[in-house]
Enzyme design. Structure first.
Site, short mmCIF file in Angstrom:
data_model
loop_
_atom_site.label_atom_id
_atom_site.label_comp_id
_atom_site.label_asym_id
_atom_site.label_seq_id
_atom_site.Cartn_x
_atom_site.Cartn_y
_atom_site.Cartn_z
CG MET A 30 -1.90 -1.18 1.17
SD MET A 30 -3.46 -0.87 2.00
CE MET A 30 -2.91 -0.58 3.66
CG HIS A 34 8.44 0.30 6.11
ND1 HIS A 34 8.72 -1.06 6.19
CD2 HIS A 34 7.11 0.41 6.31
CE1 HIS A 34 7.61 -1.72 6.46
NE2 HIS A 34 6.60 -0.85 6.52
N GLY A 36 10.97 -2.77 5.61
CA GLY A 36 10.23 -4.03 5.61
C GLY A 36 9.80 -4.38 4.20
CG HIS A 37 6.88 -2.01 2.15
ND1 HIS A 37 6.76 -0.88 2.93
CD2 HIS A 37 5.66 -2.61 2.17
CE1 HIS A 37 5.53 -0.78 3.38
NE2 HIS A 37 4.84 -1.81 2.95
CD GLN A 153 -2.13 -8.93 4.08
OE1 GLN A 153 -2.94 -8.03 4.15
NE2 GLN A 153 -0.85 -8.68 3.81
CB SER A 185 4.17 -0.81 10.78
OG SER A 185 2.91 -0.26 10.44
CB SER A 186 3.17 2.37 6.33
OG SER A 186 3.76 1.54 5.37
O1 PAF Z 1 -0.27 -5.90 3.50
C1 PAF Z 1 -0.66 -4.92 2.83
O2 PAF Z 1 0.04 -3.92 2.67
C2 PAF Z 1 -2.04 -4.95 2.19
O3 PAF Z 1 -2.97 -5.58 3.01
C3 PAF Z 1 -2.04 -5.58 0.78
C4 PAF Z 1 -1.63 -7.03 0.81
C5 PAF Z 1 -1.08 -4.81 -0.12
C6 PAF Z 1 -3.44 -5.50 0.15
O4 PAF Z 1 -3.87 -4.19 0.04
#
Ligand code: PAF
Length: 282
Positions: A30, A34, A36-37, A153, A185-186
């Site tokens: 989303m 950061h 983490g991504h 998730q 986390s964002s």
């Molecule tokens: O984990 C996230 O950032 C969101 O839930 C995702 C998987 C991109 C779906 O919008």
């Protein structure tokens, strides 16, 4: 790196990549990227030849009183980070590109979302599945990478892949942490200095409970209650802090050797919701 905004252009860019014959990984995000991504993108690179990153703040997974409008957005910075991380394509659609004018279909979840974040954020995982299912259909990746921080998730998407017959390998990236243990986390950007200093308390509580379980505590309920009180005394509001079965995501009260568990918590510090978890195998 190619940046696309429409489904048509994304598919075109993917067809060109596919001509080079390689495995394609998707990292859905989303934005407000950061480290983490970036660790997800790095892991995706290790599993695939090409990496597509999607950046889309998905309105369908925010409740009416949640932070959709204030969620941090900075596409230019995100694109720079994706470029440095060697992403091949970034798909950054507007709402209209993915949802059109009006949706009449949705994805329901029968179980797996009764507890943890599913219990306290009604509609959240339905919204996540909707967008992830769309992204899978648009991008058709061979591999998709999600983080362990959002373990529920990950497990629900894994079930969707199985039940909806997506031909996609799911890869889980470990939780990326700041030096003091706070899960990246964002939403950490919302924390005041005082809240940021207190925030690693959640991870410390999880670590403590986990270490006691590993030392042979069979019924961790009292321990968990005690840690909740300690956190509350430090200014945390507890949404949940509990032990769950990794298989069913139902709360567990007695431990069994050979079973796998999620020790997970969600807390509020001021208005900021933080989540974290540890996976425990006994
Ligand atoms: O984990 C996230 O950032 C969101 O839930 C995702 C998987 C991109 C779906 O919008």
């Amino acid at each position: 790196m190619i940046v696309t905004h429409t489904i048509e252009n994304t598919r075109k860019a993917i067809r060109t990549l596919r001509e080079k014959n390689g495995r394609l990984a998707l990292v859905p995000t989303m934005g407000a990227l950061h480290n983490g991504h970036l660790s997800l993108i790095k892991l995706a690179r290790q599993h695939a030849d090409f990496v597509v990153v999607s950046i889309f703040v998905n309105p369908e997974q925010f409740g009416p009183s949640e932070d959709f409008n204030s969620y941090p957005r900075d596409l230019d910075k995100d694109l720079e980070k994706c470029k440095n991380a060697h992403a091949d394509i970034v798909f950054a659609p507007e709402r209209i590109h993915v949802y059109g004018e009006k949706n009449v279909l949705s994805i329901g979840i029968d179980s797996l979302n009764r507890h943890m974040c599913g219990g306290s954020r009604p509609g959240f995982f339905e919204g996540v599945l909707l967008i992830v299912n769309k992204l899978f259909n648009i991008i058709k990746p061979d591999i998709a990478v999600f983080g362990q921080k959002d373990i529920q998730q990950f497990l629900i998407i894994s079930r969707m892949i199985q039940e909806f017959n997506h031909d996609i390998e799911l890869v889980m990236a470990p939780v990326e942490r700041a030096n003091d243990g706070l899960a990246l986390s964002s939403r950490n950007a919302y924390l005041s200095d005082k809240e940021r200093a207190a925030a690693p308390g959640l991870y410390r509580s999880l670590q403590y409970i986990c270490s006691m379980m590993k030392q042979g505590v069979h019924s961790p309920e009292l321990l968990i209650e005690h840690q909740k009180s300690e956190l509350e005394a430090k200014g945390f509001k507890i949404d949940y802090l509990d032990l769950f079965s990794l298989k069913t995501i139902e709360p567990v009260h007695t431990l069994h050797k050979g079973s796998a568990y999620i020790l997970a918590g969600a807390v509020l510090l001021g208005n900021t919701r933080l989540i974290d978890n540890l996976l425990i195998e006994l």
